[in-house]
Design a protein around this motif. Structure first.
Motif, PDB file in Angstrom:
ATOM      1  N   ARG A 141      13.584   0.213  -3.179  1.00 32.44           N
ATOM      2  CA  ARG A 141      14.763   0.980  -2.790  1.00 32.44           C
ATOM      3  C   ARG A 141      15.731   0.467  -2.227  1.00 32.44           C
ATOM      4  N   GLN A 142      16.781   0.387  -2.735  1.00 33.96           N
ATOM      5  CA  GLN A 142      18.099  -0.434  -1.998  1.00 33.96           C
ATOM      6  C   GLN A 142      18.093  -0.087  -0.829  1.00 33.96           C
ATOM      7  N   GLY A 143      18.576  -1.334  -0.227  1.00 34.28           N
ATOM      8  CA  GLY A 143      19.540  -1.381   1.224  1.00 34.28           C
ATOM      9  C   GLY A 143      18.795  -1.909   2.108  1.00 34.28           C
ATOM     10  N   SER A 144      18.833  -3.411   2.081  1.00 35.60           N
ATOM     11  CA  SER A 144      18.882  -4.304   0.375  1.00 35.60           C
ATOM     12  C   SER A 144      17.732  -4.080   0.033  1.00 35.60           C
ATOM     13  N   VAL A 145      17.022  -4.577   0.258  1.00 35.71           N
ATOM     14  CA  VAL A 145      15.957  -3.753  -0.773  1.00 35.71           C
ATOM     15  C   VAL A 145      14.264  -3.858   0.068  1.00 35.71           C
ATOM     16  N   ILE A 146      14.110  -2.260  -0.233  1.00 35.80           N
ATOM     17  CA  ILE A 146      13.478  -1.106   1.089  1.00 35.80           C
ATOM     18  C   ILE A 146      12.097  -1.508  -0.043  1.00 35.80           C
ATOM     19  N   VAL A 147      11.090  -1.896   0.560  1.00 37.51           N
ATOM     20  CA  VAL A 147       9.407  -1.926   0.147  1.00 37.51           C
ATOM     21  C   VAL A 147       8.681  -0.880   0.996  1.00 37.51           C
ATOM     22  N   GLU A 148       8.340  -0.046  -0.478  1.00 41.66           N
ATOM     23  CA  GLU A 148       7.767   0.976   0.305  1.00 41.66           C
ATOM     24  C   GLU A 148       6.129   0.335  -0.229  1.00 41.66           C
ATOM     25  N   PHE A 149       5.240   0.116   0.984  1.00 45.04           N
ATOM     26  CA  PHE A 149       3.704  -0.033   0.285  1.00 45.04           C
ATOM     27  C   PHE A 149       2.738   0.279   1.156  1.00 45.04           C
ATOM     28  N   THR A 150       1.814  -0.132   0.795  1.00 46.33           N
ATOM     29  CA  THR A 150       0.171   0.384   1.423  1.00 46.33           C
ATOM     30  C   THR A 150      -0.560  -0.218   1.889  1.00 46.33           C
ATOM     31  N   VAL A 151      -0.849   0.073   2.692  1.00 41.28           N
ATOM     32  CA  VAL A 151      -1.785  -1.259   3.314  1.00 41.28           C
ATOM     33  C   VAL A 151      -3.308  -0.625   3.236  1.00 41.28           C
ATOM     34  N   TYR A 152      -4.519  -0.760   2.803  1.00 45.78           N
ATOM     35  CA  TYR A 152      -5.987  -0.909   2.888  1.00 45.78           C
ATOM     36  C   TYR A 152      -6.567  -1.889   3.534  1.00 45.78           C
ATOM     37  N   LEU A 153      -7.444  -0.476   4.408  1.00 41.40           N
ATOM     38  CA  LEU A 153      -8.250  -1.603   5.853  1.00 41.40           C
ATOM     39  C   LEU A 153      -9.574  -0.956   5.457  1.00 41.40           C
TER      40      LEU A 153
END
Length: 510
Positions: A179-191
């Motif tokens: 996403r914008q802002g600068s670049v926002i990363v939406e992520f998922t961490v699997y444990l």
């Protein structure tokens, strides 16, 4: 004063007296002062009085007083001992109650329960990349820019978590969107992965599910916060890291409550020193072995030591970080790391093209020449840079030129070969002779002195040529003489020209 009574005066340090500051005296035995010997004690009108019988003699009254004083002193001491006994008994009861509360009541507040994590825990979060400029291609997950940034981010997360205290539980990271802002990363961490794992949490927690999710969120954030300041993620770099949601499938395990928090100190691991090796001949790798790491734990027992990669693995050119994990019985993980550097000291192979011969174009002194690339190979399997001097397409002059081709691999090792480029000149030079010359001999003479300018020669080779004549200037007899000039260029091409020298005289017959 009532007749027949004597008022008692109690000593200031007596049990019922007060000192000048209003404090009770310290002594338990009262001493009495009276204007005269006292009789039997009697209470009257709220006051203690001593009755002095009229018919009693003074010495008899004194004896009675002494006996009464001893009896009074005994009663006071008995009351003091009884009070002390009660105080001691109450203190013992309070101590017993305190121990009972600590052991059996407050104990419930510090118990812990093992929570079994039965599947992947999914921790969703977001981070902000400050060195990336937003591009509309980041909206398209199939675009090259999206895939490139996605790959960079996932590699950075993999590298970071596999060398952290979560290395034993970390599985993977997925990018959900940019996403914008600068670049926002939406992520998922699997444990954790498909193998169940255990976390120990307070048994009296109102919501074990929430407690588990909060604990995992804190662990993931701790790694992000440390690495964004000093680590691989700072190269992106990342700011405003946040875990927004954690989903953890759990089951509580009954009967696993303990009376103290879980041991949380990780083992201490000592890695081998960094290793440097050369590639095997003709190969881009070599097998590397090292001594086992040393691990200690405050529990006295280290359950498992893991190495990624393991000793004896095949290591390829470049620098590889080896991560060592040491696990104790409580599930704590200690880590250390060292590097394995594989260097390439083997030169590449190069085979030059065959020698080249070309004929120069008409009126030209040079010719551009092109050739097939030399054949090269390298043990690294990587790209090999090829250069030549002179370069391909260079305007080669007439004659023979040696070309040196050089192959250089990615680590700077070089090899060379030589081939010949020959430019052939088949064009004759151009020669121009002087104009014909006619001279008159002086009367009575049979010869005349004759001179002329030299012939001029030019050649496509741009070399300076000097024509030569078969005869030189001088005295020539009456008649016609043919002078021939010839010239040869560096390639052996020749040219000739002629002109006439005529000497006229009295008997000249032209």
């Amino acid at each position: 004063m009532i007749p027949g009574f004597i008022e008692m005066k109690v000593h200031p340090s007596g049990i019922n007296s007060t000192d000048g500051n209003g404090e009770h005296g310290a002594r338990c035995n009262p001493a009495y002062e009276a204007d005269e010997p006292m009789g039997d004690p009697v209470y009257a009108n709220g006051q203690l009085k001593f009755v002095q019988p009229r018919n009693q003699r003074p010495f008899e009254r004194e004896s009675v007083y002494r006996q009464d004083s001893k009896e009074h002193e005994g009663r006071v001491l008995a009351r003091a001992c009884a009070a002390t006994t009660v105080f001691v008994l109450v203190s013992i009861v309070i101590a017993i109650l305190t121990v009972f509360i600590v052991l059996f009541v407050l104990d419930d507040e510090i118990q812990y329960r093992d929570v079994l994590i039965v599947g992947f825990s999914q921790s969703q979060g977001q981070v902000t990349l400050t060195n990336e400029t937003w591009d509309d291609d980041f909206n398209d997950s199939s675009s090259e820019k999206y895939r490139a940034l996605e790959n960079d981010f996932k590699e950075a997360m993999d590298f970071t978590y596999k060398r952290s205290n979560l290395a034993g539980a970390y599985n993977s990271t997925d990018v959900r969107e940019f996403r914008q802002g600068s670049v926002i990363v939406e992520f998922t961490v699997y444990l954790n992965g498909p193998t169940p794992s255990v976390r120990t949490l307070p048994a009296n927690a109102d919501d074990l599910q929430q407690q588990t999710e909060d604990a995992i969120s804190a662990d993931i954030m701790a790694v992000l916060n440390s690495e964004t300041n000093d680590g691989v993620l700072v190269e992106l770099p990342i700011v405003n890291a946040d875990i927004t949601k954690v989903v953890v499938p759990i089951e509580t395990q009954p009967g696993t409550a303990v009376n103290q928090p879980p041991e949380s100190e990780p083992p201490v691991v000592t890695c081998p020193d960094d290793i440097k090796e050369k590639t095997n001949v003709g190969q881009s790798s070599t097998d590397v072995f090292w001594n086992p790491p040393i691990a200690t734990d405050n529990s006295g027992r280290v359950v498992l030591i893991e190495s990624f990669p393991v000793s004896g693995s095949e290591f390829h050119l470049g620098l590889t970080e080896v991560i060592i994990l040491a696990h104790d019985e409580a599930g704590n993980v200690g880590t250390c790391a060292f590097t394995v550097s594989i260097t390439d000291e083997e030169s590449p192979y190069i085979t030059c093209p065959g020698d080249i011969s070309e004929i120069v174009d008409e009126s030209m002194s040079t010719k551009e020449v092109y050739w097939d690339n030399p054949e090269v190979s390298d043990n690294s399997g990587g790209p090999v840079e090829v250069s030549s001097l002179p370069e391909e397409g260079y305007p080669f002059p007439i004659g023979v030129t040696e070309v040196v081709a050089v192959a250089t691999d990615s680590t700077g090792n070089a090899a060379s070969c030589i081939f010949i480029v020959e430019i052939i000149d088949e064009e004759n030079p151009i020669i121009v002779c002087p104009q014909d010359i006619v001279v008159n001999a002086e009367p009575g003479r049979a010869t005349a002195g004759v001179t002329w300018p030299a012939a001029v020669a030019t050649d496509n080779s741009d070399q300076e040529l000097t024509p030569t004549a078969d005869r030189q200037s001088g005295d020539y007899g009456i008649g016609r003489h043919v002078i021939t000039y010839s010239v040869q260029d560096p390639s052996g091409n020749t040219a000739e020209c002629t002109f006439n020298v005529t000497v006229l005289g009295e008997s000249t017959d032209i």
